[in-house]
Design a protein around this motif. Structure first.
Motif, PDB file in Angstrom:
ATOM      1  N   PHE A   9      -3.824 -10.398  -0.719  1.00  0.00           N
ATOM      2  CA  PHE A   9      -2.639  -9.920  -1.442  1.00  0.00           C
ATOM      3  C   PHE A   9      -3.000  -8.760  -2.370  1.00  0.00           C
ATOM      4  CE2 PHE A   9      -1.087 -13.981   0.007  1.00  0.00           C
ATOM      5  CZ  PHE A   9       0.259 -13.742   0.245  1.00  0.00           C
ATOM      6  N   GLY A  10      -3.706  -7.756  -1.833  1.00  0.00           N
ATOM      7  CA  GLY A  10      -4.019  -6.574  -2.632  1.00  0.00           C
ATOM      8  C   GLY A  10      -5.134  -6.848  -3.634  1.00  0.00           C
ATOM      9  N   VAL A  11      -5.255  -6.038  -4.587  1.00  0.00           N
ATOM     10  CA  VAL A  11      -4.412  -4.930  -4.980  1.00  0.00           C
ATOM     11  C   VAL A  11      -4.612  -3.719  -4.077  1.00  0.00           C
ATOM     12  CG1 VAL A  11      -6.106  -3.999  -6.606  1.00  0.00           C
ATOM     13  CG2 VAL A  11      -3.727  -3.588  -7.024  1.00  0.00           C
ATOM     14  N   THR A  36      -0.932  -2.765  -3.943  1.00  0.00           N
ATOM     15  CA  THR A  36       0.021  -3.752  -4.451  1.00  0.00           C
ATOM     16  C   THR A  36      -0.283  -4.023  -5.915  1.00  0.00           C
ATOM     17  OG1 THR A  36      -0.043  -4.768  -2.245  1.00  0.00           O
ATOM     18  CG2 THR A  36       1.093  -5.991  -3.967  1.00  0.00           C
ATOM     19  N   GLU A  37       0.140  -3.112  -6.767  1.00  0.00           N
ATOM     20  CA  GLU A  37      -0.138  -3.266  -8.201  1.00  0.00           C
ATOM     21  C   GLU A  37       0.804  -4.280  -8.848  1.00  0.00           C
ATOM     22  OE1 GLU A  37      -1.954   1.141  -9.129  1.00  0.00           O
ATOM     23  OE2 GLU A  37       0.230   0.908  -9.084  1.00  0.00           O
ATOM     24  N   ASN A  38       1.976  -4.466  -8.247  1.00  0.00           N
ATOM     25  CA  ASN A  38       2.968  -5.403  -8.775  1.00  0.00           C
ATOM     26  C   ASN A  38       2.907  -6.707  -7.990  1.00  0.00           C
ATOM     27  OD1 ASN A  38       5.208  -6.753  -9.755  1.00  0.00           O
ATOM     28  ND2 ASN A  38       6.683  -5.480  -8.631  1.00  0.00           N
ATOM     29  N   ILE A  39       2.333  -7.746  -8.582  1.00  0.00           N
ATOM     30  CA  ILE A  39       2.167  -9.012  -7.872  1.00  0.00           C
ATOM     31  C   ILE A  39       3.514  -9.630  -7.509  1.00  0.00           C
ATOM     32  CG2 ILE A  39       2.057 -10.450  -9.952  1.00  0.00           C
ATOM     33  CD1 ILE A  39       0.069 -10.877  -6.665  1.00  0.00           C
ATOM     34  N   ASP A  40       4.565  -9.301  -8.235  1.00  0.00           N
ATOM     35  CA  ASP A  40       5.881  -9.853  -7.938  1.00  0.00           C
ATOM     36  C   ASP A  40       6.477  -9.278  -6.654  1.00  0.00           C
ATOM     37  OD1 ASP A  40       5.960 -11.563 -10.167  1.00  0.00           O
ATOM     38  OD2 ASP A  40       6.493  -9.885 -11.460  1.00  0.00           O
ATOM     39  N   ALA A  41       5.796  -8.302  -6.056  1.00  0.00           N
ATOM     40  CA  ALA A  41       6.251  -7.777  -4.765  1.00  0.00           C
ATOM     41  C   ALA A  41       6.228  -8.855  -3.695  1.00  0.00           C
ATOM     42  CB  ALA A  41       5.390  -6.591  -4.332  1.00  0.00           C
TER      43      ALA A  41
END
Length: 221
Positions: A9-11, A36-41
């Motif tokens: 899951f990224g980042v 994916t800097e925004n984990i809420d994505a």
């Protein structure tokens, strides 16, 4: 026969690269090659994805021409849109539908894997993203973002050079990575020895009844 799914899951691409290095499984998931800097994505791929991703009036090229930013999700796409002379092409939006169809497919595959038996979720954080909270708390936020979309018993792993020390708490692991030493062109891959330690740690957390069918390889990888 059950198989433990290992999902990144990224980042960044570092997570996917290291998972593939250890599992030898080339199957892609949604977040593998994205920023994916925004984990809420994670929530966004379930809610509103079809209607809101890649709106032509909002998508733009960022990071000195390297990536396309989708403002609705906060995701950055580096490997999917056409390029010209090393930068994202000016008419990149013409590829919108084909890229969207690809990620619709990857979304469905990822959601299915998230709800398999005892999945392992791994997230890498930039070393510059110093945690303002205890790393276990940061991992708990990662766990919360996933558990809203998966009710399976799972293992959650957060890794970063900024984590002071590796430790475990309940079904969470926080793992300290050592800084990469080597050619700048390979920095995105991370420190192999640190990731070897991480996967050894993860391997011993997988329930015994699943260990023989885990996507992780044995120690003599």
């Amino acid at each position: 026969m059950s198989t433990t799914a290992i999902i990144g899951f990224g980042v960044s691409c570092q997570t996917a690269y290291q998972i593939r290095r250890h599992t030898r499984n080339e199957q892609a998931f949604f977040f593998d090659w994205l920023i994916t800097e925004n984990i809420d994505a994670i929530d966004l791929i379930v809610n509103g994805f079809d209607a809101n991703l890649f709106l032509p009036e909002t998508c733009r090229v960022v990071d000195k021409g390297l990536r396309v930013l989708d403002p609705w999700s906060g995701l950055k796409f580096q490997h999917d849109f056409p390029t010209a002379e090393g930068s994202i092409a000016s008419d990149f939006i013409s590829a919108r539908q084909s890229v969207k169809d690809k990620y619709l497919f990857l979304r469905d595959r990822t959601l299915k894997a998230m709800n398999s038996e005892f999945p392992v979720f791994i997230r890498y954080e930039w070393p510059s993203s110093a945690h303002n909270t205890d790393p276990i708390s940061a991992c708990a936020r990662f766990r919360a973002a996933i558990s809203r979309n998966s009710d399976q018993r799972a293992l959650y792993v957060l890794a970063s050079e900024s984590i002071p020390e590796s430790r475990a708490c309940e079904n969470m692991l926080v793992c300290k990575l050592r800084p990469f030493q080597g050619p700048e062109s390979n920095r995105w891959k991370g420190d192999d020895a640190s990731w070897d330690d991480l996967f050894s740690f993860v391997r011993h957390q997988i329930p015994l009844e699943l260990s023989s069918t885990s996507a992780l390889l044995s120690e003599d990888r």
